[in-house]
Design an enzyme around this catalytic site. Sequence first.
Site, mmCIF file in Angstrom:
data_model
loop_
_atom_site.group_PDB
_atom_site.id
_atom_site.type_symbol
_atom_site.label_atom_id
_atom_site.label_comp_id
_atom_site.label_asym_id
_atom_site.label_seq_id
_atom_site.Cartn_x
_atom_site.Cartn_y
_atom_site.Cartn_z
ATOM 1 N N GLU A 36 0.761 -1.119 0.082
ATOM 2 C CA GLU A 36 0.000 -0.243 0.012
ATOM 3 C C GLU A 36 0.912 1.212 -0.039
ATOM 4 O O GLU A 36 0.652 2.314 -0.691
ATOM 5 C CB GLU A 36 -0.847 0.065 0.958
ATOM 6 C CG GLU A 36 -1.969 -1.299 1.087
ATOM 7 C CD GLU A 36 -2.619 -1.531 -0.065
ATOM 8 O OE1 GLU A 36 -2.864 -0.473 -0.829
ATOM 9 O OE2 GLU A 36 -2.793 -2.540 -0.322
ATOM 10 N N HIS A 75 -0.106 -1.870 -9.779
ATOM 11 C CA HIS A 75 0.024 -3.475 -9.799
ATOM 12 C C HIS A 75 0.942 -3.774 -11.002
ATOM 13 O O HIS A 75 0.784 -3.410 -12.278
ATOM 14 C CB HIS A 75 -1.382 -3.797 -9.793
ATOM 15 C CG HIS A 75 -2.007 -3.714 -8.433
ATOM 16 N ND1 HIS A 75 -3.500 -3.750 -8.482
ATOM 17 C CD2 HIS A 75 -1.771 -3.728 -7.191
ATOM 18 C CE1 HIS A 75 -3.780 -3.363 -7.251
ATOM 19 N NE2 HIS A 75 -2.688 -3.407 -6.505
ATOM 20 N N CYS A 80 9.042 15.798 0.899
ATOM 21 C CA CYS A 80 8.950 15.318 2.485
ATOM 22 C C CYS A 80 10.030 14.145 2.732
ATOM 23 O O CYS A 80 10.339 13.956 3.948
ATOM 24 C CB CYS A 80 7.689 15.109 3.037
ATOM 25 S SG CYS A 80 6.986 13.564 2.652
ATOM 26 N N LEU A 94 16.677 11.441 23.853
ATOM 27 C CA LEU A 94 16.632 12.104 22.602
ATOM 28 C C LEU A 94 17.968 13.246 22.735
ATOM 29 O O LEU A 94 18.028 13.867 23.626
ATOM 30 C CB LEU A 94 15.494 12.976 22.634
ATOM 31 C CG LEU A 94 14.192 12.079 22.467
ATOM 32 C CD1 LEU A 94 13.212 12.787 22.463
ATOM 33 C CD2 LEU A 94 14.276 11.058 21.445
ATOM 34 N N GLU A 119 23.028 18.907 24.488
ATOM 35 C CA GLU A 119 23.577 17.428 25.216
ATOM 36 C C GLU A 119 24.523 16.891 24.466
ATOM 37 O O GLU A 119 24.552 17.104 23.186
ATOM 38 C CB GLU A 119 22.524 16.767 25.293
ATOM 39 C CG GLU A 119 21.203 17.019 26.080
ATOM 40 C CD GLU A 119 20.095 16.132 26.156
ATOM 41 O OE1 GLU A 119 19.227 16.374 27.123
ATOM 42 O OE2 GLU A 119 19.927 15.418 25.096
ATOM 43 N N ASP A 178 29.271 6.554 -6.869
ATOM 44 C CA ASP A 178 28.926 6.789 -5.727
ATOM 45 C C ASP A 178 29.852 6.175 -4.551
ATOM 46 O O ASP A 178 29.681 5.003 -4.251
ATOM 47 C CB ASP A 178 27.583 6.217 -5.116
ATOM 48 C CG ASP A 178 27.213 6.164 -3.637
ATOM 49 O OD1 ASP A 178 27.873 7.096 -2.787
ATOM 50 O OD2 ASP A 178 26.446 5.560 -3.046
ATOM 51 N N GLU A 180 32.238 6.303 1.822
ATOM 52 C CA GLU A 180 32.619 7.274 2.775
ATOM 53 C C GLU A 180 33.345 6.659 3.959
ATOM 54 O O GLU A 180 33.229 5.548 4.325
ATOM 55 C CB GLU A 180 31.308 8.014 3.463
ATOM 56 C CG GLU A 180 30.863 9.157 2.550
ATOM 57 C CD GLU A 180 30.124 8.654 1.133
ATOM 58 O OE1 GLU A 180 30.298 9.354 0.289
ATOM 59 O OE2 GLU A 180 29.318 7.692 1.199
#
Length: 610
Positions: free
Chosen positions: A335, A344, A389, A409, A414, A468, A471
């Site tokens: 989906e 499909h 996005c 987090l 921090e 590519d 790295e």
Amino acid sequence: MIQVLLVTICLAAFPYQGSSIILESGDVNDYEVVYPRKVTALPKGAVQQKYEDAMQYEFKVNGEPVVLHLEKNKHLFSKDYSETHYSPDGREITINPPVEDHCYYHGRIENDGDSTASISACNGLKGNFKLQGETYLIEPMKLSDSEAHAVFKYENVEKEDEAPKMCGVTQKWKSYEPIKKISQLNLIPEQQIYDPFKYVETVVVVDKAMVTKYNGDLDKIKTKMYEAANNMNEMYRYMFFRVVMVGLIIWTEEDKITVKPDVDYTLNAFAEWRKTYLLAEKKHDNAQLITGIDFRGSIIGYAYIGSMCHPKRSVGIIQDYSPINLVLAVIMAHEMGHNLGIHHDDGYCYCGGYPCIMGPSISPEPSKFFSNCSYIQCWDFIMNHNPECIDNEPLGTDIISPPLCGNELLEVGEECDCGTPENCQNECCDAATCKLKSGSQCGHGDCCEQCKFRTSGTECRASMSECDPAEHCTGQSSECPADVFHKNGEPCLDNYGYCYNGNCPIMYHQCYALFGADIYEAEDSCFESNKKGNYYGYCRKENGKKIPCASEDVKCGRLYCKDDSPGQNNPCKMFYSNDDEHKGMVLPGTKCADGKVCSNGHCVDVTTAY
């Protein structure tokens, strides 16, 4: 020299054949009992995590030894991952559970180049792996004081309903309105360098019927979603996507929409709820509703096509109809594929001889692979519609809430955040201050090892193509340097092509992707058909009109291939579909003449194309 301590657990590895057993995955009528042996190499003196970044298990399948290599899926959860459920009085309860040291892995079988594995190691080994072309499931047998696991094929799980299960998508809906980025997040400079991977930040929503189905056991529901997401993440890895869970919402008390067997109604209702409520509460790119109700007829999934990043339509709905989490993952991946512009599969599509994820119905053996058609349609959608996005990798800086030491987090000010002092398992981090301990250079990152920066030159991101390069760690940072590509237009594949966004697009590869083996680029004369400007032979579309190719541009329109496969003799084979007119066109950046590449239907000088 680093000394190595070999840790060996449970030396027994003998198999046992069984005829029938009831497992979490269902009633299994043929299985094998194995005792996996865990072998992990640890540097002497190293502190072992609860769940190591890499593990190795040995056991036997069909009497033959198998070595399973596992690596933790570090892209399963975002750093600001949250879970929401509701109290009996309707209050919303949201937490940020610790996810860094999770127990979900991807892997492979030693000496089997086509093998894959998606495994949970939370309580024994549970998941699936592909060995010698066949899909096996493995899960603990839950016997007291025993490391016994059952290994079995999907085909040996009894099915309650043998009727074919279908995706409800029949219309070729596409959004032609501009798709704008939903998030207001700006990319940091390092992320503005082209990244080969796209990132779909996903919220999974579980309805009340699922809560009822699993007797209110939220841990069981969460585990099912984690395992399905881990499988889904592996499937999309080969499409250069990372599907990252940013949130799980469980409607424990009541549904926030009316969930009906009518998929059109439910999809639209969920899309409206996502647009009006969820987007304001949680930054994300895509949302999927998992329901415990039965959709009408044989439908088990439904989604909009070509809608990724759309504020309303970037959604899908999925029925949880099988106890096997791999099946749920396939439907979720299917989906989401529609949201990414994938239709499909038809008879021309293939994925290495296996069933494909985007087939209109669930195959007798669930597939873990997208077809050549899916790959082309997906990236065609991205190039033509630019769903922005999915360009940014989820970061700790996405978090809007004030910094709080102990929430796991990494926030402004921090150096590390490993949770509360009671729960912290990071030896590099002072949990009370969220600062690195004395003598520690780092506490996390692909270039951090045992609290020190990894040696300069250590590979931290593998090369994906000739265009590519890999790295390497700098020796001065815990983070792998930003992913960079060779400059667009640099020659590649012995001058057969030119680099374009990290790939080396050439017509031979595109012919192979469309039609399979024994297919080659056609003679130049075949491309003359692109001068016609008819339904298939053209270079580009302007205001809905198909523009015929100029003589110098004919190799930047429809792709023509020479088919030398057995029983075929087609010197000018091409692909055209009314449902997807872009499919079968020469891809941007493809070499069309010496020193020239295709750009917007023109064959232009490579020195000015970019």
